[in-house]
Scaffold this motif. Structure first.
Motif, PDB file in Angstrom:
ATOM      1  N   VAL A  67     -16.608  19.018 -18.309  1.00 14.49           N
ATOM      2  CA  VAL A  67     -18.050  19.024 -18.533  1.00 14.49           C
ATOM      3  C   VAL A  67     -18.368  19.271 -20.002  1.00 14.49           C
ATOM      4  O   VAL A  67     -17.736  20.104 -20.659  1.00 14.49           O
ATOM      5  N   LEU A  68     -19.373  18.552 -20.488  1.00 12.45           N
ATOM      6  CA  LEU A  68     -19.914  18.768 -21.836  1.00 12.45           C
ATOM      7  C   LEU A  68     -21.369  19.181 -21.701  1.00 12.45           C
ATOM      8  O   LEU A  68     -22.146  18.532 -20.999  1.00 12.45           O
ATOM      9  N   ASP A  69     -21.738  20.270 -22.378  1.00 15.00           N
ATOM     10  CA  ASP A  69     -23.115  20.778 -22.375  1.00 15.00           C
ATOM     11  C   ASP A  69     -23.661  20.655 -23.797  1.00 15.00           C
ATOM     12  O   ASP A  69     -23.291  21.431 -24.682  1.00 15.00           O
ATOM     13  N   HIS A 115     -26.051  27.057 -18.578  1.00 15.12           N
ATOM     14  CA  HIS A 115     -25.602  25.905 -17.790  1.00 15.12           C
ATOM     15  C   HIS A 115     -24.085  25.727 -17.881  1.00 15.12           C
ATOM     16  O   HIS A 115     -23.452  25.289 -16.912  1.00 15.12           O
ATOM     17  N   SER A 116     -23.506  26.074 -19.021  1.00 16.89           N
ATOM     18  CA  SER A 116     -22.057  25.997 -19.166  1.00 16.89           C
ATOM     19  C   SER A 116     -21.377  26.953 -18.190  1.00 16.89           C
ATOM     20  O   SER A 116     -20.416  26.593 -17.501  1.00 16.89           O
ATOM     21  N   VAL A 117     -21.878  28.158 -18.130  1.00 15.95           N
ATOM     22  CA  VAL A 117     -21.322  29.162 -17.219  1.00 15.95           C
ATOM     23  C   VAL A 117     -21.503  28.728 -15.770  1.00 15.95           C
ATOM     24  O   VAL A 117     -20.579  28.852 -14.952  1.00 15.95           O
ATOM     25  N   TYR A 118     -22.681  28.191 -15.448  1.00 14.94           N
ATOM     26  CA  TYR A 118     -22.928  27.746 -14.076  1.00 14.94           C
ATOM     27  C   TYR A 118     -21.925  26.667 -13.676  1.00 14.94           C
ATOM     28  O   TYR A 118     -21.362  26.702 -12.569  1.00 14.94           O
ATOM     29  N   ALA A 119     -21.682  25.697 -14.556  1.00 15.01           N
ATOM     30  CA  ALA A 119     -20.741  24.621 -14.253  1.00 15.01           C
ATOM     31  C   ALA A 119     -19.345  25.175 -13.996  1.00 15.01           C
ATOM     32  O   ALA A 119     -18.647  24.745 -13.064  1.00 15.01           O
ATOM     33  N   GLN A 124     -19.068  26.832 -10.703  1.00 14.06           N
ATOM     34  CA  GLN A 124     -19.062  25.869  -9.610  1.00 14.06           C
ATOM     35  C   GLN A 124     -17.773  25.054  -9.547  1.00 14.06           C
ATOM     36  O   GLN A 124     -17.690  24.082  -8.803  1.00 14.06           O
ATOM     37  N   GLY A 125     -16.782  25.451 -10.325  1.00  9.55           N
ATOM     38  CA  GLY A 125     -15.466  24.838 -10.192  1.00  9.55           C
ATOM     39  C   GLY A 125     -15.033  23.865 -11.262  1.00  9.55           C
ATOM     40  O   GLY A 125     -13.986  23.215 -11.128  1.00  9.55           O
ATOM     41  N   ALA A 126     -15.815  23.729 -12.353  1.00 10.79           N
ATOM     42  CA  ALA A 126     -15.408  22.819 -13.428  1.00 10.79           C
ATOM     43  C   ALA A 126     -14.085  23.268 -14.033  1.00 10.79           C
ATOM     44  O   ALA A 126     -13.854  24.471 -14.244  1.00 10.79           O
ATOM     45  N   THR A 127     -13.207  22.321 -14.306  1.00 11.49           N
ATOM     46  CA  THR A 127     -11.912  22.633 -14.923  1.00 11.49           C
ATOM     47  C   THR A 127     -12.072  23.105 -16.355  1.00 11.49           C
ATOM     48  O   THR A 127     -11.399  24.037 -16.806  1.00 11.49           O
ATOM     49  N   SER A 128     -12.981  22.450 -17.092  1.00  8.06           N
ATOM     50  CA  SER A 128     -13.265  22.838 -18.471  1.00  8.06           C
ATOM     51  C   SER A 128     -14.728  22.534 -18.777  1.00  8.06           C
ATOM     52  O   SER A 128     -15.287  21.565 -18.266  1.00  8.06           O
ATOM     53  N   VAL A 129     -15.321  23.391 -19.610  1.00  3.37           N
ATOM     54  CA  VAL A 129     -16.705  23.192 -20.041  1.00  3.37           C
ATOM     55  C   VAL A 129     -16.761  23.421 -21.548  1.00  3.37           C
ATOM     56  O   VAL A 129     -16.331  24.473 -22.037  1.00  3.37           O
ATOM     57  N   THR A 130     -17.290  22.442 -22.262  1.00  2.05           N
ATOM     58  CA  THR A 130     -17.473  22.560 -23.702  1.00  2.05           C
ATOM     59  C   THR A 130     -18.964  22.608 -24.000  1.00  2.05           C
ATOM     60  O   THR A 130     -19.691  21.649 -23.752  1.00  2.05           O
ATOM     61  N   GLY A 131     -19.420  23.740 -24.522  1.00  2.70           N
ATOM     62  CA  GLY A 131     -20.818  23.890 -24.906  1.00  2.70           C
ATOM     63  C   GLY A 131     -20.967  23.680 -26.400  1.00  2.70           C
ATOM     64  O   GLY A 131     -20.205  24.251 -27.190  1.00  2.70           O
ATOM     65  N   VAL A 132     -21.924  22.868 -26.791  1.00  2.37           N
ATOM     66  CA  VAL A 132     -22.133  22.550 -28.208  1.00  2.37           C
ATOM     67  C   VAL A 132     -23.550  22.938 -28.614  1.00  2.37           C
ATOM     68  O   VAL A 132     -24.518  22.587 -27.930  1.00  2.37           O
ATOM     69  N   ASP A 133     -23.676  23.660 -29.715  1.00  2.93           N
ATOM     70  CA  ASP A 133     -25.008  24.015 -30.205  1.00  2.93           C
ATOM     71  C   ASP A 133     -24.982  24.202 -31.710  1.00  2.93           C
ATOM     72  O   ASP A 133     -23.965  24.639 -32.278  1.00  2.93           O
ATOM     73  N   ILE A 134     -26.103  23.889 -32.349  1.00  2.94           N
ATOM     74  CA  ILE A 134     -26.217  24.001 -33.804  1.00  2.94           C
ATOM     75  C   ILE A 134     -26.531  25.429 -34.246  1.00  2.94           C
ATOM     76  O   ILE A 134     -26.344  25.789 -35.400  1.00  2.94           O
ATOM     77  N   SER A 176     -13.605  11.522 -22.559  1.00  3.05           N
ATOM     78  CA  SER A 176     -13.225  12.930 -22.606  1.00  3.05           C
ATOM     79  C   SER A 176     -13.832  13.763 -21.483  1.00  3.05           C
ATOM     80  O   SER A 176     -13.302  14.825 -21.147  1.00  3.05           O
ATOM     81  N   PHE A 177     -14.947  13.283 -20.902  1.00  4.63           N
ATOM     82  CA  PHE A 177     -15.674  14.112 -19.946  1.00  4.63           C
ATOM     83  C   PHE A 177     -16.048  13.335 -18.683  1.00  4.63           C
ATOM     84  O   PHE A 177     -16.220  12.119 -18.708  1.00  4.63           O
ATOM     85  N   ASP A 178     -16.191  14.096 -17.594  1.00  2.00           N
ATOM     86  CA  ASP A 178     -16.650  13.543 -16.317  1.00  2.00           C
ATOM     87  C   ASP A 178     -18.162  13.695 -16.162  1.00  2.00           C
ATOM     88  O   ASP A 178     -18.809  12.909 -15.471  1.00  2.00           O
ATOM     89  N   ILE A 179     -18.714  14.744 -16.778  1.00  2.00           N
ATOM     90  CA  ILE A 179     -20.141  15.058 -16.662  1.00  2.00           C
ATOM     91  C   ILE A 179     -20.653  15.516 -18.018  1.00  2.00           C
ATOM     92  O   ILE A 179     -19.994  16.316 -18.704  1.00  2.00           O
ATOM     93  N   VAL A 180     -21.804  15.004 -18.421  1.00  2.00           N
ATOM     94  CA  VAL A 180     -22.493  15.489 -19.616  1.00  2.00           C
ATOM     95  C   VAL A 180     -23.864  15.993 -19.187  1.00  2.00           C
ATOM     96  O   VAL A 180     -24.617  15.274 -18.521  1.00  2.00           O
ATOM     97  N   ILE A 181     -24.176  17.238 -19.549  1.00  2.00           N
ATOM     98  CA  ILE A 181     -25.469  17.821 -19.220  1.00  2.00           C
ATOM     99  C   ILE A 181     -26.155  18.284 -20.503  1.00  2.00           C
ATOM    100  O   ILE A 181     -25.503  18.531 -21.519  1.00  2.00           O
ATOM    101  N   SER A 182     -27.464  18.393 -20.435  1.00  2.00           N
ATOM    102  CA  SER A 182     -28.224  18.919 -21.570  1.00  2.00           C
ATOM    103  C   SER A 182     -29.555  19.456 -21.067  1.00  2.00           C
ATOM    104  O   SER A 182     -30.215  18.825 -20.239  1.00  2.00           O
ATOM    105  N   SER A 183     -29.928  20.603 -21.572  1.00  2.00           N
ATOM    106  CA  SER A 183     -31.189  21.230 -21.166  1.00  2.00           C
ATOM    107  C   SER A 183     -32.111  21.393 -22.361  1.00  2.00           C
ATOM    108  O   SER A 183     -31.821  22.151 -23.301  1.00  2.00           O
TER     109      SER A 183
END
Length: 244
Positions: free
Chosen positions: A46-48, A56-60, A63-73, A106-113
């Motif tokens: 997952v990419l956030d 949202h990164s923590v929630y993913a 919920q069982g995500a293998t890896s979550v990459t959170g990106v912020d400026i 690189s990712f299966d899911i991309v999310i953004s809030s």
């Protein structure tokens, strides 16, 4: 580099006092709608984009995500995210979401809030997401609703007694930069029509699966100001599939 108002100390201090900043997802008016739209995270990469505090990164990850990459400026936002995240599956990158690069598929899911209304060139961002999201991957994001961003002030019109009269919608089809005053600071946002968001996705390899205008849940109705959210749409959520 995108504008980074969130590392302004005065703005960040004010933002950190908002209910959604203190209480997380359950205090976000759109969360009950977004949550129902999210895909199964089990075993997914997952990419956030614009992860902020990392809710949202923590929630993913939970919920069982293998890896979550959170990106912020914002380094200030990421300091909070890192301090409150204790999951090995989650990592945070201090990068501009318009500049960050990843390998193809690189990712299966991309999310953004609530981040893309700060992005000047949405088409280019969609093309990048299409590149690093695998075939049949899910792209789901929330934005400020074009009705909310159109006129620019993002505030109601009030009568002389301070009662709400209406919400201004003007220059809707004039997309581009808007100067907004929020939490005591001036900032830049970008307005686009619903059609422009939809066509950016459609023309760059995505099939739009869902489009929803969230309203606060019943459990939030007694929070001051929440009932006014039914007077005009404030947010819009897209869910799309990468068709490759």
């Amino acid at each position: 580099m995108s504008e980074n108002i969130y590392d302004n100390p005065d703005f960040f201090n004010s933002y950190s006092q908002m209910e959604r900043s203190k209480k997380g997802l359950e205090a976000a008016g759109e969360w009950h709608t977004l949550k129902e739209m999210l895909p199964d995270f089990t075993g997914k990469r997952v990419l956030d984009l614009g992860c902020g505090y990392g809710w949202h990164s923590v929630y993913a990850a939970e919920q069982g995500a293998t890896s979550v990459t959170g990106v912020d400026i914002s380094e200030k936002m990421l300091q909070v995210a890192r301090a409150q995240t204790n999951l090995e599956a989650v990592e945070y990158l201090h990068e501009d979401i318009e500049k960050v690069r990843f390998e193809k598929d690189s990712f299966d899911i991309v999310i953004s809030s609530l981040a893309f209304h700060y992005v000047e060139k949405f088409d280019e961002l969609v093309k990048k997401v299409h590149h690093f999201l695998k075939a049949n991957g899910t792209f789901i994001f929330s934005i400020e609703h074009p009705v909310f961003t159109a006129e620019g002030s993002q505030d109601f019109i009030y009568d002389e007694d301070g009662n709400i009269v209406s919400f201004p919608v003007d220059h809707y089809f004039d997309s581009g930069k808007r100067m907004v005053h929020f939490l005591g600071q001036d900032m830049t946002k970008y307005h686009r029509t619903i059609t422009q968001y939809f066509e950016s996705l459609r023309q760059n390899g995505f099939r739009v699966d869902q489009l929803k205008e969230p309203t606060p849940g019943e459990e939030m109705q007694d929070i001051p100001g929440m009932r006014d959210e039914f007077r005009r749409p404030m947010m819009l959520i897209f869910s799309a599939t990468n068709t490759k």
